[in-house]
Enzyme design. Sequence first.
Site, PDB file in Angstrom:
ATOM      1  N   LYS A   3      37.235  48.830  41.978  1.00  0.00           N
ATOM      2  CA  LYS A   3      38.538  49.465  42.148  1.00  0.00           C
ATOM      3  C   LYS A   3      38.890  50.179  40.842  1.00  0.00           C
ATOM      4  CE  LYS A   3      43.321  48.305  43.531  1.00  0.00           C
ATOM      5  NZ  LYS A   3      44.237  47.200  43.912  1.00  0.00           N
ATOM      6  N   SER A  27      46.803  47.888  48.253  1.00  0.00           N
ATOM      7  CA  SER A  27      46.438  49.025  47.433  1.00  0.00           C
ATOM      8  C   SER A  27      44.929  49.214  47.248  1.00  0.00           C
ATOM      9  CB  SER A  27      47.073  48.874  46.050  1.00  0.00           C
ATOM     10  OG  SER A  27      46.530  47.764  45.370  1.00  0.00           O
ATOM     11  N   SER A  31      47.157  43.104  48.204  1.00  0.00           N
ATOM     12  CA  SER A  31      46.364  44.333  48.035  1.00  0.00           C
ATOM     13  C   SER A  31      44.869  44.176  48.264  1.00  0.00           C
ATOM     14  CB  SER A  31      46.604  44.924  46.646  1.00  0.00           C
ATOM     15  OG  SER A  31      47.827  45.620  46.639  1.00  0.00           O
TER      16      SER A  31
END
Lengths: 477, 484
Positions: free
Chosen positions: B76, B151, B175
């Site tokens: 990420k 997210s 997330s």
Amino acid sequence: MQWETVIGLEIHTQLATKSKIFSGAPTAFGAEPNTQACAIDLGLPGVLPVLNAEAVRLAVRFGSAIQAEIAPRSVFARKNYFYPDLPKGYQISQYELPVVGKGLVEIVLEDGTVKTIGVTRAHLEEDAGKSLHEEFQDFTGIDLNRAGTPLLEIVSEPDMRSPQDAVAYAKKIHQIVRYIGISDGNMQEGSFRMDANVSVRPVGQEAFGTRAEIKNVNSFRFLEKAIQFEVERQIDLIEGGGTVVQETRLYDAAKDETRSMRTKEEANDYRYFPDPDLLPLEIDAAFIKNATADLPELPDAKRARFHAEHGLSEYDANLLTGSRELADYFEVVAKESGEPKLAANWVSGELMAALNKAEKELAESPVSAPLLAGLIKRIKDGTISGKIAKQVFEAMWQGEGDADQVIESQGLKQITDSGAIETMIDEIIAANSGQVEQYRAGKEKVFGFFVGQAMKASKGKANPQQVNEILKRKLQG
Amino acid sequence: MQNKSIAQLAADLRLRTYSSVELTKHYLDRIARLDPSLNSFITVAGASALAAAERADQALRAGDAGPLTGIPIAHKDIFCTKGVKTTCGSRMLENFIAPYDATVVEKLAAAGAVVLGKTNMDEFAMGSSNETSYYGPVKNPWNHDLVPGGSSGGSAAAVAARLCAAATGTDTGGSIRQPAALCGITGIKPTYGRCSRWGMIAFASSLDQAGVMARSAADAAFVLDEMAGFDQRDSTSADEPVPDYVDALDNDLKGLRIGLPKEYFGAGLDARVASSVQAAIDEYQRLGAEVVEISLPNSPLSVPVYYVVAPAECSSNLARFDGVRYGHRCADPRDLEDLYKRSRAEGFGPEVQRRIMVGTYVLSAGYYDAYYLKAQKIRQLIADDFKRAFEQVDVIMGPTAPTTAFEIGAKMDDPVSMYLNDIYTIATNLAGLPGISIPVAPVEGLPVGLQIIGNYFQEARLLNVAHMLQHVTHWHQAAPVGFE
């Protein structure tokens, strides 16, 4: 109207750790800009603070030195504000739960009275960087070497009533932090900075007046002058029908005045909250024991001991405990000479004057404590008089050897042979018959004249007591 | 290759069925062909991936390889990577290259994993749909009109589309778990402090936790084994031993006590999602587990509490992005205030600005007690609810999200409706507990997630419970059309 001044101080003292409070970067002063700042100090994304245990140890030593409670659990909080030399946009400090709680220190005023000043708290925090405005044109330089340097902020109670009180308190804190080795206290390098909260109120009134905070004063002399100016400004303002506004002011040493920096309305809302990157700081008894095991005798205890043990006045005792080095020096002289009072007089008198004149630190003194003790021994055993001793001291200061060597080489040994002194006095009496008659007629002041003549004839070496005795006997005829 | 488990890939690499370089090229090729339709990567690091694959092949040849050696993964874009830019989904960090690796990145590199690139995400991890990214929304591989969740939407989409073997994610309020649910993969958020936060760009420090997104619990176990552990550089990381998560995968579930919080099955939950979750729970009962109804009475307060605590921390954490030392700086600032205002107004998107404003408000003088302090107190009550529950049960189960993936654009004008997507996941972050989301029976072809919450440091148990279901069902093996 009679006014009373109320002063409280906040003192930021830089802790003498090798590395920063939340990073491993070094803290040494004077490096090239931005060479002692790591990713943590620069506030890069993703970095995290890790508390330096040494900073905690030093804070605990301070707490112990002012008889304060060490919080078993204290909390680091973020003080949020924007400034270019504050890399994270917040300063890690302590807010609601500081590491050091209420304590106290004693100050000795000029007249020898001892006054207790309360310390509200002391907390750990990181320093910001430095903005450099003068060095550059059209832009500001940022040096983050200082960012993250550990500070102990020491907050006093509003217990001081005059600029002199404030200076005595600030000096006392300065003395303590250096005694216990937690800070070098170097004021030129910013290791010891003072903020003064100043207000005035009519004598007899309980409630405090509105205060102004004078920021970032870095010398005791400026502290005294800044407070003096501020007190007069506030009194003039009130007596002229105005009111004091709560604000932050700066002292301008060149103009000897304080001026407004920002008012309460312009003040930041710091939005303190516990720093989620750091666990609460927990301190147990073992840590405290370790941190304070080697604490030296503190100034107040030393002062009391000098007073009791060596019979010094409060004033002398206070003066001679001003720094650990000075106190240690005095004790060596007192011990080796066996004459504490003489030692006190010589250290606080002749030695200090010589150091001041030469602009030297005690550590650089050409006359060491054992050397001075040797001189005092010769006064004590009558080899030289106090007056000749000053001459010997001067020679020692110039590096001409120890007291015995100087006395020997310059022939300064006191004349104690009463036969020699009698012969000398007989000659003086014979040569000054007029003065002899005056004395015998009751004009006793003339006695001093004869003493002077005797000392002059012996080049100051005649034993003063013997001169006195023999003169009295012979003049009475 | 892309459908093989990490264990199978590792075995193939050892047998030289193919090399890590070949495997890496295969994934890079898939990314080049398939990702333009998804936008799951912000940065593809082809050259450095191939170099890492070469090194992995050498280690494999030397017989010096661990289970992850040569396995291509993605990070990420919230994890700092030395030499490869780290944007955090924001314009603010459009050109930021960190001079250090995050601990998680460092540990996975040390384990021999090959990093294909950095995945898309909601800006600064603030969002539940991946629509707040400055680099454009990510499409859900199951239906390109839908969001992948957020997210960690890029990581979830990339794993679901078989563009990498596994990916890292972070979870502050859901997330990892919510996008895992919406994309039909397995996502585990460990206990707060289990993985180091060093080098992971902070959103809300007391809630943020790194975790794994993979196609199965077994794959996740292999990755988490290498990520977890104490780190001196993170004072909040847990100094607790790390068990072998792979070893525990096959433990028997007989007698497992499953708590079903009634609050997680009430109004707001799509009935079809509820029945998928129920079907999975039935499966667990067949495996010998017992089901107990429990209550987490304070859980309805978790969303409002979260939207005080998280913005408060973010308002402070994001203050460092001031245009002074790095990151976006506005052109020709008139003065310092202008520099701050315009750099931040231009560098941050609307959702980030909204949260900074909310956070600044709740911390300000006169409001702190009413909002921040009160929220912290309720946070404790929420944690106490779980504590009581775990006296009764071993794990807690429920839906991960109330619905399947929603349409791109559907909730962007209604933040509260967006926030409610995390209603079942937020409480575990507030309590610091571990949670995992695994795919169960789809609804109208769209993935549904089952959330399993464990007690502190019970990651091994969670992976085991998840794995045993995946052992007897095939929901986790389904691949979106076009990405098989």
